[in-house]
Design an enzyme around this catalytic site. Structure first.
Site, PDB file in Angstrom:
ATOM      1  N   TRP A  69       4.081 -39.483 -15.852  1.00  0.00           N
ATOM      2  CA  TRP A  69       4.798 -38.382 -16.051  1.00  0.00           C
ATOM      3  C   TRP A  69       5.263 -37.555 -14.720  1.00  0.00           C
ATOM      4  CZ3 TRP A  69       2.182 -34.500 -13.458  1.00  0.00           C
ATOM      5  CH2 TRP A  69       0.890 -34.668 -13.357  1.00  0.00           C
ATOM      6  N   ASN A  70       4.807 -38.021 -13.746  1.00  0.00           N
ATOM      7  CA  ASN A  70       4.937 -37.049 -12.524  1.00  0.00           C
ATOM      8  C   ASN A  70       6.432 -37.267 -11.867  1.00  0.00           C
ATOM      9  OD1 ASN A  70       4.078 -39.522 -11.458  1.00  0.00           O
ATOM     10  ND2 ASN A  70       3.282 -38.808  -9.967  1.00  0.00           N
ATOM     11  N   ARG A 125      12.522 -47.485 -10.726  1.00  0.00           N
ATOM     12  CA  ARG A 125      11.891 -48.289  -9.721  1.00  0.00           C
ATOM     13  C   ARG A 125      11.484 -49.563 -10.262  1.00  0.00           C
ATOM     14  NH1 ARG A 125       7.638 -45.595  -5.709  1.00  0.00           N
ATOM     15  NH2 ARG A 125       6.206 -46.009  -6.992  1.00  0.00           N
ATOM     16  N   LYS A 144       7.326 -48.289 -21.811  1.00  0.00           N
ATOM     17  CA  LYS A 144       6.534 -47.247 -22.291  1.00  0.00           C
ATOM     18  C   LYS A 144       6.226 -46.048 -21.245  1.00  0.00           C
ATOM     19  CE  LYS A 144       2.530 -45.983 -22.721  1.00  0.00           C
ATOM     20  NZ  LYS A 144       2.820 -44.519 -22.493  1.00  0.00           N
ATOM     21  N   SER A 186      -3.032 -43.967 -13.299  1.00  0.00           N
ATOM     22  CA  SER A 186      -4.422 -43.729 -12.712  1.00  0.00           C
ATOM     23  C   SER A 186      -5.170 -44.973 -12.613  1.00  0.00           C
ATOM     24  CB  SER A 186      -5.252 -42.949 -13.615  1.00  0.00           C
ATOM     25  OG  SER A 186      -5.402 -43.774 -14.824  1.00  0.00           O
ATOM     26  N   GLU A 195       0.530 -49.684  -9.455  1.00  0.00           N
ATOM     27  CA  GLU A 195       0.688 -48.710  -8.475  1.00  0.00           C
ATOM     28  C   GLU A 195      -0.198 -47.593  -9.039  1.00  0.00           C
ATOM     29  OE1 GLU A 195       2.205 -48.850  -5.843  1.00  0.00           O
ATOM     30  OE2 GLU A 195       3.893 -50.303  -6.077  1.00  0.00           O
ATOM     31  N   LEU A 196      -1.584 -47.566  -8.332  1.00  0.00           N
ATOM     32  CA  LEU A 196      -2.718 -46.767  -8.701  1.00  0.00           C
ATOM     33  C   LEU A 196      -2.670 -45.339  -8.215  1.00  0.00           C
ATOM     34  CD1 LEU A 196      -4.903 -49.778  -9.781  1.00  0.00           C
ATOM     35  CD2 LEU A 196      -3.107 -48.677 -11.258  1.00  0.00           C
ATOM     36  N   ARG A 236       5.422 -31.483  -2.409  1.00  0.00           N
ATOM     37  CA  ARG A 236       6.187 -32.351  -3.162  1.00  0.00           C
ATOM     38  C   ARG A 236       5.706 -32.374  -4.397  1.00  0.00           C
ATOM     39  NH1 ARG A 236       7.166 -38.482  -3.132  1.00  0.00           N
ATOM     40  NH2 ARG A 236       9.395 -38.772  -4.072  1.00  0.00           N
ATOM     41  N   CYS A 266       0.901 -39.521  -6.411  1.00  0.00           N
ATOM     42  CA  CYS A 266      -0.170 -40.348  -5.681  1.00  0.00           C
ATOM     43  C   CYS A 266      -0.350 -40.458  -4.462  1.00  0.00           C
ATOM     44  CB  CYS A 266      -0.076 -41.584  -6.245  1.00  0.00           C
ATOM     45  SG  CYS A 266       1.618 -42.326  -6.322  1.00  0.00           S
ATOM     46  N   GLU A 282      -8.675 -37.375  -6.592  1.00  0.00           N
ATOM     47  CA  GLU A 282      -7.078 -36.893  -6.418  1.00  0.00           C
ATOM     48  C   GLU A 282      -6.958 -35.718  -6.876  1.00  0.00           C
ATOM     49  OE1 GLU A 282      -4.742 -40.125  -8.339  1.00  0.00           O
ATOM     50  OE2 GLU A 282      -3.382 -39.810  -6.808  1.00  0.00           O
ATOM     51  N   GLU A 298       6.726 -51.860  -4.618  1.00  0.00           N
ATOM     52  CA  GLU A 298       8.037 -51.693  -5.270  1.00  0.00           C
ATOM     53  C   GLU A 298       9.134 -51.324  -4.389  1.00  0.00           C
ATOM     54  OE1 GLU A 298       6.962 -50.508  -9.990  1.00  0.00           O
ATOM     55  OE2 GLU A 298       6.729 -48.786  -8.476  1.00  0.00           O
TER      56      GLU A 298
END
Ligand code: ADP
Length: 497
Positions: free
Chosen positions: A165-166, A174, A189, A244, A265-266, A293, A299, A396, A473
């Protein structure tokens, strides 16, 4: 504060204009069950609208469409794929205002940042439109001269794309950009908190000429139920996930069954290193970007600010002054610089991390108090003297909290920076080029910002090491993740071997 949820233009118009159904095989469909899922405005906590809530049966239908569309899409000329992306890039830019507003409504980020994300998101389509026509292969002779080796690249096949969602728009482009460029079909999704940007994107790609079934979008509140059968079913050939580490591990295990290729991408726990010889103006500017930002909900956010003890006081004071001057408010309000966090749970986590650090001896220079009123707002906060055992050094933060940890020695700080299971990005501030290279090489991260707080760029390979993920990516390698190698062995001169 004005109410951004009031039924007035332009917010209401933007919400009315966005599709709210599933996008399957080029058609907008309700969930088979008729279920819907509420999308909340994090600035008010109120419901913005409802979108279709897919069940596993809807997910299977979306995958049917992607599988059926794959052969024709793989055979589509690279120039055609390229120009679809190029047109979509242009449409996104033309619609910057409405896309930015939509993103601000569902996610909370200030409009200025949302506009920045629209530009960033569009760039992935431009970049991969240029890559689509540069997929090459090879032709060689084996060392013994017996065989010719013809190497070709083929799309990996139907892909599952799961986004967080961020960055609701950029995480979509991407992944969609390289998949389209490579000739893969997709089921996307999006996160249940922010489905609207992805639905708008599907509309734009259709306008740009993307054939039916190439992109399918499934919004659901039952991610686990919808995704697991798709991954284990043997028809998905590739998963590209951003989210996550915890969910990434679950998905990797599910991918093992059908040996699905993955890009992951975690999470991150970025160290931000300020040495005694740093340009402190640049370091504070960099800290503002690397920390603030997206309200810290990234992340790549600087999670641990290691500052040399000789400059820690001045750095912290200057950072606190800048942080305290930021305007907090609904993202749709002009002048707002810090929007709400995504939801009450996200804010609750930030509150408890700050409480823990203070209980262990950290000092609050600014912020640290949850404001009254609606919406999940949290003030820009600076903590100094954060002890190494504070929970936020291992978690995090995902919020606007800068944690300053003093250090004395280069070796010690590199060791401390690497003392985490994550390894996405690090930041180094120093005027000494030797030190920048030395520390940059020693940081166990996929990316290092040298005297800058921003590393994300569509032309660069984004990704992490350790438990921050697998694969990259963007950049030249971004498309590789969606391509297979195949080689034909051809006996020299037509002889049989
Ligand atoms: P966050 O904690 O930031 O929301 P998550 O990793 O939970 O990050 O979510 C990232 C994406 O992964 C979202 O689209 C979410 O719906 C999806 N997701 C969460 N759990 C699962 C799961 N068990 N299977 C598949 N997708 C999931």
């Amino acid at each position: 504060m004005t109410d951004p949820h009031s039924n007035t233009a332009p917010e209401a118009a933007v919400l009315r204009g966005v599709p709210k159904q599933l996008f399957i095989d080029g058609k907008w469909l309700d969930a088979a069950s008729g279920a819907t899922l509420a999308v909340d405005d994090p600035a008010t906590g109120e419901v913005l609208c409802e979108v279709a809530d897919a069940s596993p049966a809807d997910g299977a239908l979306a995958l049917d469409a992607a599988v059926a569309a794959q052969p024709a899409w793989a055979a589509t000329a690279p120039r055609v794929r390229s120009e679809i992306l190029r047109r979509a890039y242009e449409i996104i830019l033309e619609r910057t205002e409405e896309l930015a507003r939509l993103m601000t409504l569902e996610m909370g980020k200030p409009l200025a940042e949302a506009r920045g994300e629209v530009a960033y998101a569009a760039e992935f389509f431009r970049w991969f439109s240029e890559e689509a026509v540069r997929i090459d292969g090879g032709f060689t002779t084996t060392p013994d001269g017996g065989n010719r080796v013809l190497v070709m690249r083929q799309p990996v096949g139907p892909c599952l794309l799961i986004t967080p969602w961020n960055f609701p728009l950029a995480m979509g482009t991407r992944k969609i950009g390289p998949a389209v460029a490579a000739g893969c079909t997709m089921v996307l999704k999006p996160a249940p908190q922010t489905p609207l940007s992805s639905l708008a994107l599907a509309g734009i790609l259709t306008e740009a000429g993307l054939p039916e079934g190439v992109l399918n979008v499934v919004t659901t509140s039952d991610a686990a139920g919808v995704i697991e059968p798709l991954l284990r079913g043997g028809r998905i050939r590739k998963l590209s996930f951003t989210g996550s580490t915890q969910v990434g591990r679950i998905l990797l295990a599910q991918c093992a069954d059908a040996v699905v290729r993955t890009s992951m991408e975690l999470g991150g726990n970025a160290p931000f290193l300020v040495f005694e010889d740093a340009d402190l103006d640049a370091a504070v500017d960099g800290a503002m970007v690397a920390k603030m930002r997206n309200m810290g909900e990234a992340c790549t956010a600087a999670n641990r600010m290691f500052v040399h003890r000789s400059v820690a006081g001045e750095f912290s004071a200057r950072l606190a002054e800048r942080m305290a001057a930021l305007t907090v408010g609904p993202g749709t309000e002009p002048g707002s610089e810090v929007g709400p966090l995504i939801d009450a749970a996200g804010r609750g986590k930030v509150e408890s991390l700050v409480r823990d650090a203070v209980e262990r001896g950290a000092t609050v220079l600014t912020g640290g108090r949850t404001p009254d009123g609606p919406g999940s707002f949290y003030p820009p906060t600076v903590l100094t003297g954060v002890p190494a055992d504070a929970e936020l050094t291992r978690t995090e933060i995902f919020g606007p909290v800068a944690a300053v940890i003093p250090f004395d020695d280069e070796d010690d700080v590199v060791r401390a920076a690497n003392d985490t299971e994550w390894g996405l990005v690090g930041y180094v501030f120093t005027r000494d080029l030797d030190r920048a290279l030395r520390v940059g090489e020693r940081l166990e991260t996929g990316m290092v910002g040298v005297n800058t707080g921003l590393v994300s760029n569509p032309a660069a390979p984004f990704g992490g090491v350790k438990q921050s993920g697998l694969g990259r990516e963007g950049g030249r390698v971004g498309i590789e993740e969606f391509l297979e190698y195949k080689y034909l062995a051809i006996p020299a001169g037509g002889r049989r071997g």
